[in-house]
Each structure stands twice: as C-alpha cells, then as structure tokens.
Design a protein around this motif. Structure first.
Motif, PDB file in Angstrom:
ATOM      1  N   VAL A  14       0.497  -1.589   0.011  1.00  0.00           N
ATOM      2  CA  VAL A  14       0.277   0.295  -0.023  1.00  0.00           C
ATOM      3  C   VAL A  14       0.413   1.364   0.106  1.00  0.00           C
ATOM      4  O   VAL A  14       1.998   1.588   0.876  1.00  0.00           O
ATOM      5  CB  VAL A  14      -0.915   0.335   1.274  1.00  0.00           C
ATOM      6  CG1 VAL A  14      -1.665   1.159   1.302  1.00  0.00           C
ATOM      7  CG2 VAL A  14      -1.745  -1.314   1.275  1.00  0.00           C
ATOM      8  N   ALA A  15       0.687   2.199  -0.710  1.00  0.00           N
ATOM      9  CA  ALA A  15       0.559   3.719  -0.635  1.00  0.00           C
ATOM     10  C   ALA A  15       0.023   4.886  -0.012  1.00  0.00           C
ATOM     11  O   ALA A  15      -0.810   4.467  -0.589  1.00  0.00           O
ATOM     12  CB  ALA A  15       1.809   4.328  -2.494  1.00  0.00           C
ATOM     13  N   ARG A  50       0.215  -1.577  -4.772  1.00  0.00           N
ATOM     14  CA  ARG A  50      -0.982  -2.078  -5.803  1.00  0.00           C
ATOM     15  C   ARG A  50      -1.956  -1.819  -5.378  1.00  0.00           C
ATOM     16  O   ARG A  50      -2.755  -1.063  -6.151  1.00  0.00           O
ATOM     17  CB  ARG A  50      -1.143  -3.663  -5.314  1.00  0.00           C
ATOM     18  CG  ARG A  50      -0.291  -4.749  -5.799  1.00  0.00           C
ATOM     19  CD  ARG A  50      -1.110  -6.240  -5.676  1.00  0.00           C
ATOM     20  NE  ARG A  50      -1.899  -6.533  -5.613  1.00  0.00           N
ATOM     21  CZ  ARG A  50      -2.708  -7.791  -5.274  1.00  0.00           C
ATOM     22  NH1 ARG A  50      -2.059  -8.268  -4.614  1.00  0.00           N
ATOM     23  NH2 ARG A  50      -4.285  -7.935  -5.892  1.00  0.00           N
ATOM     24  N   VAL A  51      -1.528  -0.423  -4.189  1.00  0.00           N
ATOM     25  CA  VAL A  51      -3.130   0.025  -3.699  1.00  0.00           C
ATOM     26  C   VAL A  51      -2.547   1.214  -3.000  1.00  0.00           C
ATOM     27  O   VAL A  51      -1.944   1.485  -2.202  1.00  0.00           O
ATOM     28  CB  VAL A  51      -4.342  -0.049  -2.880  1.00  0.00           C
ATOM     29  CG1 VAL A  51      -5.136   0.621  -2.325  1.00  0.00           C
ATOM     30  CG2 VAL A  51      -4.652  -1.908  -3.466  1.00  0.00           C
ATOM     31  N   ALA A  52      -3.316   1.970  -3.177  1.00  0.00           N
ATOM     32  CA  ALA A  52      -2.563   3.929  -2.652  1.00  0.00           C
ATOM     33  C   ALA A  52      -4.122   4.156  -1.636  1.00  0.00           C
ATOM     34  O   ALA A  52      -5.443   4.709  -2.672  1.00  0.00           O
ATOM     35  CB  ALA A  52      -2.233   4.925  -3.976  1.00  0.00           C
ATOM     36  N   VAL A  53      -3.381   4.768  -0.722  1.00  0.00           N
ATOM     37  CA  VAL A  53      -4.501   5.610   0.258  1.00  0.00           C
ATOM     38  C   VAL A  53      -4.003   7.298  -0.246  1.00  0.00           C
ATOM     39  O   VAL A  53      -3.217   7.035   0.227  1.00  0.00           O
ATOM     40  CB  VAL A  53      -4.276   5.039   1.599  1.00  0.00           C
ATOM     41  CG1 VAL A  53      -5.151   6.105   2.413  1.00  0.00           C
ATOM     42  CG2 VAL A  53      -4.711   3.635   1.329  1.00  0.00           C
ATOM     43  N   LEU A  54      -5.138   8.430  -0.295  1.00  0.00           N
ATOM     44  CA  LEU A  54      -4.720   9.692  -0.477  1.00  0.00           C
ATOM     45  C   LEU A  54      -6.033   9.687   0.624  1.00  0.00           C
ATOM     46  O   LEU A  54      -6.794  10.041   1.344  1.00  0.00           O
ATOM     47  CB  LEU A  54      -5.613   9.839  -2.225  1.00  0.00           C
ATOM     48  CG  LEU A  54      -5.159  11.954  -1.848  1.00  0.00           C
ATOM     49  CD1 LEU A  54      -4.024  12.609  -2.062  1.00  0.00           C
ATOM     50  CD2 LEU A  54      -6.337  12.184  -3.124  1.00  0.00           C
ATOM     51  N   THR A  55      -5.230  10.594   1.370  1.00  0.00           N
ATOM     52  CA  THR A  55      -5.206  11.709   2.438  1.00  0.00           C
ATOM     53  C   THR A  55      -4.996  13.238   2.742  1.00  0.00           C
ATOM     54  O   THR A  55      -3.448  13.479   1.929  1.00  0.00           O
ATOM     55  CB  THR A  55      -4.647  10.560   4.066  1.00  0.00           C
ATOM     56  OG1 THR A  55      -6.014  10.913   4.998  1.00  0.00           O
ATOM     57  CG2 THR A  55      -3.559  10.788   4.587  1.00  0.00           C
ATOM     58  N   GLY A  56      -5.252  13.606   3.209  1.00  0.00           N
ATOM     59  CA  GLY A  56      -4.979  14.959   4.032  1.00  0.00           C
ATOM     60  C   GLY A  56      -3.715  15.134   5.951  1.00  0.00           C
ATOM     61  O   GLY A  56      -4.640  14.172   6.688  1.00  0.00           O
ATOM     62  N   ALA A  57      -2.591  15.898   5.854  1.00  0.00           N
ATOM     63  CA  ALA A  57      -2.803  16.446   6.761  1.00  0.00           C
ATOM     64  C   ALA A  57      -3.187  16.999   7.965  1.00  0.00           C
ATOM     65  O   ALA A  57      -4.491  18.202   7.776  1.00  0.00           O
ATOM     66  CB  ALA A  57      -0.836  16.846   7.134  1.00  0.00           C
ATOM     67  N   GLY A  58      -3.502  16.660   9.490  1.00  0.00           N
ATOM     68  CA  GLY A  58      -4.269  17.847   9.979  1.00  0.00           C
ATOM     69  C   GLY A  58      -5.617  17.029   9.863  1.00  0.00           C
ATOM     70  O   GLY A  58      -5.867  16.301  10.190  1.00  0.00           O
ATOM     71  N   THR A  97      -7.413   2.697  -6.046  1.00  0.00           N
ATOM     72  CA  THR A  97      -6.992   4.235  -5.310  1.00  0.00           C
ATOM     73  C   THR A  97      -8.406   4.439  -4.018  1.00  0.00           C
ATOM     74  O   THR A  97      -9.762   3.937  -4.301  1.00  0.00           O
ATOM     75  CB  THR A  97      -6.887   5.219  -5.795  1.00  0.00           C
ATOM     76  OG1 THR A  97      -8.289   5.882  -6.662  1.00  0.00           O
ATOM     77  CG2 THR A  97      -6.385   5.554  -6.848  1.00  0.00           C
ATOM     78  N   ILE A  98      -8.026   4.332  -2.855  1.00  0.00           N
ATOM     79  CA  ILE A  98      -8.480   4.987  -1.455  1.00  0.00           C
ATOM     80  C   ILE A  98      -8.701   6.750  -1.306  1.00  0.00           C
ATOM     81  O   ILE A  98      -7.264   6.445  -0.806  1.00  0.00           O
ATOM     82  CB  ILE A  98      -8.656   4.203  -0.484  1.00  0.00           C
ATOM     83  CG1 ILE A  98      -8.920   2.300  -1.136  1.00  0.00           C
ATOM     84  CG2 ILE A  98      -9.790   4.454  -0.096  1.00  0.00           C
ATOM     85  CD1 ILE A  98      -8.448   1.191  -0.393  1.00  0.00           C
ATOM     86  N   ALA A  99      -9.375   7.829  -1.353  1.00  0.00           N
ATOM     87  CA  ALA A  99      -9.466   8.630  -0.534  1.00  0.00           C
ATOM     88  C   ALA A  99      -9.416   8.582   1.175  1.00  0.00           C
ATOM     89  O   ALA A  99     -10.911   7.817   1.080  1.00  0.00           O
ATOM     90  CB  ALA A  99     -10.379   9.256  -1.351  1.00  0.00           C
ATOM     91  N   ALA A 100      -8.888   8.592   1.749  1.00  0.00           N
ATOM     92  CA  ALA A 100      -8.905   8.159   3.201  1.00  0.00           C
ATOM     93  C   ALA A 100      -9.488  10.177   3.682  1.00  0.00           C
ATOM     94  O   ALA A 100      -8.145  10.961   3.526  1.00  0.00           O
ATOM     95  CB  ALA A 100      -8.483   8.593   3.830  1.00  0.00           C
TER      96      ALA A 100
END
Length: 255
Positions: A14-15, A50-58, A97-100
């Motif tokens: 996971v990235a 194989r899978v990416a999780v995109l999130t934001g800091a804070g 891809t997964i948005a968190a």
C-alpha cells in the motif's frame, strides 16, 4: 516531490500519499499539485505497490480546493486540463485508489475524493462542490452522475452547501464512515481486502466497472470480456482454484 506531499511505500503493497499543507487546509497550490503528480507517478511505476490511499495532514481538511489567492494573482480563467493531478483523468493509473477524507473536502478536494475508486471518511469530514460560492465552475463533477442520483447531484452543484460524512455515505459517495482516530485503519483494512485478491483479477474488475460507466450494456459486455482475457489466461487463474481445492491460501504471482 518535496514536503508538500508525503509518500509512504508500505511493505504490504500500500502507498499512503498525504497532502501536507495543513496550514493552508491542504489546498491545491502549485507545490501540492506538483508533489501529487510525482506521487501518482511513483505509485504507478512501482510494481510492489498495488493500492494507494490518499489523505490530508491535520484535522481540519482533506483538501479545501484550489488556491484562490494563486488564482487571483494569475488572473486564472479556465484552468488548463492538466492543471490538477486527477487519477484516471490527467494521471494514467492502472491500480486502485482510496480517498481517506479526514476533514473538509471542498471543490478541488471533493474532486480528488470523487476521482479515487473508493472513499472512506471521518465522522468529522464534510463535502461540498462549492464553486458557485466563488463564481467558478465544476465540469470535473460530471462523472458524479454515475455515483449518486441526479436530483441530489443537482442540489449539491446549485447550492454549494456542504454535506456531512453520514449524508455522503447515505447517497453512495462514501464507502465507509469511521471515527477520526480509526480513519486510516479503516482505509488500510479496505486496501488489504483488495490486496487479498489476485492482481490481474483486481485490474480486470476495476476496468469492468469503468467500462460499464462509459458504454451501453452490449458494448460494455464485449469490452469487459476483452479486458478479462489476460486474467483468465494467467497462472493465477489456475492457482486460485487449485488453492481452494487444496484448502490453502493462494500464492498470487500477478501473471
């Protein structure tokens, strides 16, 4: 990619990609856009991921949208199509891809969450297509019609009012809602569920969904059969049934 976007390549495949400008609510300023382009490229090129999780800091924002100060300074009118690094649009990706979403996902933030294949959200997250509030437009929202009902989409675009994570879940925009402290764990659990599948099967499944949104029934069936040929003819297609018969976990090779 500097420190505007952080990239973690985990050993499990996971990235985790983090927009890292919490002081500006992770808005899509130039350094964030450039960092995100570099992060998506690194993810796609690394065969171990194989899978990416995109999130934001804070805690306040996933991404508050475009940098309005930058737009004013540049006198930006219609944005160039490649201005924003959108998965499967301006960025070519073949992996899920997964948005968190950990906070506000407004305008360009909603755009990023929408572009990802799946979305999990914190109970404190909010979503808005807020362009009407600042005199801009949201052509990127057009694929949303494949995710939520027309009347709901119309209200969101015409009013620009935010909705809660629970409402986003109810209308089908969000897959999971979790407490803030368990958000990343929820996203990683979903990623692990994907990782448990055969890589070529996951790729074919993703392509099937996207083809179905682009075509009519007959054309989508024909295109999906073609997209599945590599999977059916792979070593993994023999390994899966063999492992089931032998009552053991399958050993996927991705070929």
């Amino acid at each position: 990619m500097g420190d505007a976007v952080l990239f973690e390549a985990r050993d499990d495949g996971v990235a985790v990609i983090t927009l890292n400008r919490p002081e500006s609510r992770n808005c899509l300023a130039r350094d964030v856009r450039e960092g995100l382009y570099a992060a998506w490229d690194r993810f796609e090129r690394d065969g171990r991921l194989r899978v990416a999780v995109l999130t934001g800091a804070g805690q306040k924002a996933f991404c508050a949208g475009g940098d309005l100060k930058e737009m004013v300074e540049q006198g930006l009118r219609e944005p160039p199509r490649d201005m924003f690094p959108l998965p499967y649009d301006t960025v070519e990706l073949s992996k899920p891809t997964i948005a968190a979403v950990n906070g506000a996902a407004f305008a360009g933030g909603w755009m990023l969450a929408q572009a990802c294949d799946l979305c999990v959200a914190s109970t404190t997250a909010t979503f808005a297509i807020s362009e009407v509030k600042v005199g801009r437009s949201s052509p990127w929202a057009s694929p949303l019609i494949h995710m939520i009902p027309q009347r709901i989409m119309m209200e969101l675009l015409l009013t620009g009012k935010p909705i809660t994570a629970q409402r986003a879940y109810e209308i089908g925009l969000v897959n999971r809602v979790s407490d803030p402290e368990t958000l990343m764990g929820t996203a990683l659990d979903l990623a692990r569920d994907i990782l448990a599948g055969a890589p070529l099967s996951v790729q074919a499944a993703r392509e099937t969904v996207m083809l179905a949104t682009e075509m009519g029934r007959s054309a989508a069936l024909k295109a999906a059969r073609h997209a599945s040929e590599l999977c059916y003819n792979s070593e993994d297609a023999q390994e899966g049934p063999r492992a089931f018969a032998e009552k053991r976990p399958p050993q996927w090779k991705g070929r």
